[in-house]
Design an enzyme around this catalytic site. Structure first.
Site, PDB file in Angstrom:
ATOM      1  N   ASP A 107       0.832  -1.207   0.000  1.00 52.33           N
ATOM      2  CA  ASP A 107       0.000   0.000   0.000  1.00 52.33           C
ATOM      3  C   ASP A 107       0.865   1.255   0.000  1.00 52.33           C
ATOM      4  OD1 ASP A 107      -2.780  -1.007   0.213  1.00 52.33           O
ATOM      5  OD2 ASP A 107      -2.077  -1.867   2.080  1.00 52.33           O
ATOM      6  N   SER A 108       1.878   1.268   0.854  1.00 51.43           N
ATOM      7  CA  SER A 108       2.715   2.460   0.973  1.00 51.43           C
ATOM      8  C   SER A 108       3.514   2.717  -0.299  1.00 51.43           C
ATOM      9  CB  SER A 108       3.661   2.320   2.172  1.00 51.43           C
ATOM     10  OG  SER A 108       2.934   2.166   3.366  1.00 51.43           O
TER      11      SER A 108
END
Length: 403
Positions: free
Chosen positions: A175-176
């Site tokens: 996600d990051s």
């Protein structure tokens, strides 16, 4: 450089509206807010972003993750599933430079908020779209979490001990990464808009963001027939570069795989002959005898306390770092000197430590101004000052449950 720009950050004057929830899209907006963009987070009324409830530890029943991922943002509540809420969103988008959304592809279009629809009113609009598999292709409509992107992007297979099934990194890395690439795309698109006046779509797929990190994994197989496997704490043939134990149960990372550095390590160990030993004298030889070399260094390191070992490595100019947890980070003098950890006031927790802004800009640095806001804290401000609604209209929307 004006003093205002210096204090407000390089993205001062850029207005972003964030739709979506959880992490990949919101992390993108966090990065933009860190550098001065005005980020307006749009949340469902009454329930808000699930990130408000996520996290392992929840003192006072509150998430410790939310104050970080929502830092520097304003929160408004709008029900995007209602026609009135969609109308409010369209009026807000018309006043913004960037939209960040991480719904499943097609959702924004069903709500009348897709790029073709919104850019007709706002030609300079940049729409940043973060999803598991991207906006096109046969998998695009599938739900896609970061964990799935890590698996399909190749990361999960190579993480962990070779004797166990694939592991996950202990953070939401997929996600990051997707959020980071999305933020980079937003800044590039803003640069293009400065020249052309036109916006565009930034399409950041989680699995592709992970894939981008996978070095030479693909040609290793396509051209060499080699499939990378899990290798635990090491990289094959890169030696020594491992975590070594100390007498007081510490863990220290020593990286001395370059020939000149290995000679300095051997001297620090009082084993200078290692650097001329045919098994270890060259980079290739150390790679072939990696296991044996690590055993020698481990037997030596566990005779020393962590602090002494660290000092010895620094004195001999050998790259070294203790394996840190949060307690070590919070008391480290280098972290403190560079203000890598910033402390802010939080209404429930008091002093709240979190990681500072990265990277550092010398003239227009980013800044963490406030922790994640209360749900709907800025609804009235945004809807009256930016969208242009009358107070009576805001009251009607609130009474009907739209906000």
């Amino acid at each position: 450089m004006s003093s205002d720009l210096h204090h407000e950050g390089p993205l001062h004057g850029v207005r972003v509206v964030e739709f979506g929830s959880l992490l990949a899209g919101p992390f993108c907006s966090q990065l933009l807010a860190d550098f001065g963009a005005e980020v307006i987070k749009c949340e469902p009324p009454r329930q808000g972003d699930p990130m408000r409830e996520w996290g392992q530890e929840k003192p006072h029943g509150k998430s410790l993750w939310w104050p970080i991922v929502a830092r520097n943002k304003k929160s408004i509540t709008v029900d995007l599933r209602t026609p009135d809420g969609q109308a409010v969103a369209r009026r807000l988008i018309a006043q913004c430079d960037v939209v960040v959304e991480n719904f499943r592809p097609g959702t924004m279009e069903r709500w009348g908020l897709g790029y073709e629809q919104t850019s007709a009113e706002n030609p300079g609009l940049i729409m940043v779209r973060v999803s598991g598999f991207g906006q096109t292709g046969p998998y695009s409509t599938r739900p896609g979490y970061g964990s799935v992107g890590e698996a399909m992007g190749g990361l999960r297979y190579v993480v962990g001990d070779p004797q166990t099934p694939p592991s996950r990194v202990g953070i939401s890395l997929g996600d990051s990464l997707a959020g980071t690439f999305a933020a980079l795309g937003a800044v590039m698109a803003l640069r293009v808009r400065d020249r052309s006046g036109r916006g565009q779509v930034v399409d950041s797929a989680i699995y592709e963001a992970v894939l981008a990190m996978m070095e030479s994994l693909l040609p290793e197989y396509a051209l060499g027939g080699h499939v990378r496997e899990r290798t635990g704490a090491i990289l094959p043939n890169i030696a020594p570069s491992n975590v070594y134990p100390t007498r007081d149960d510490g863990l220290v990372l020593i990286a001395a795989n370059q020939d000149t550095v290995f000679r300095r390590l051997a001297a620090a160990m009082d084993m200078a002959d290692l650097s001329t030993d045919p098994r270890f004298g060259t980079h290739a030889a150390r790679g072939r005898n990696q296991v044996e070399l690590d055993e020698i260094i481990s037997k030596w390191s566990e005779q020393h306390d962590t602090e002494h070992l660290m000092t010895l490595m620094v004195e001999h100019d050998v790259p070294v770092g203790q394996v840190y947890r949060a307690p070590e980070m919070l008391r480290d003098e280098h972290f403190a000197a560079r203000e890598a950890i910033v402390r802010l006031a939080h209404p429930e927790f008091g002093e709240f430590p979190m990681q500072n802004v990265v990277p550092r800009l010398s003239m227009t640095p980013g800044k963490v101004k406030w922790v994640g806001p209360q749900l709907g804290e800025h609804t009235d401000e945004v809807l009256t000052d930016i969208v242009g609604l009358a107070t009576s209209e805001v009251d009607e929307l609130r009474a009907s449950g739209v906000i």
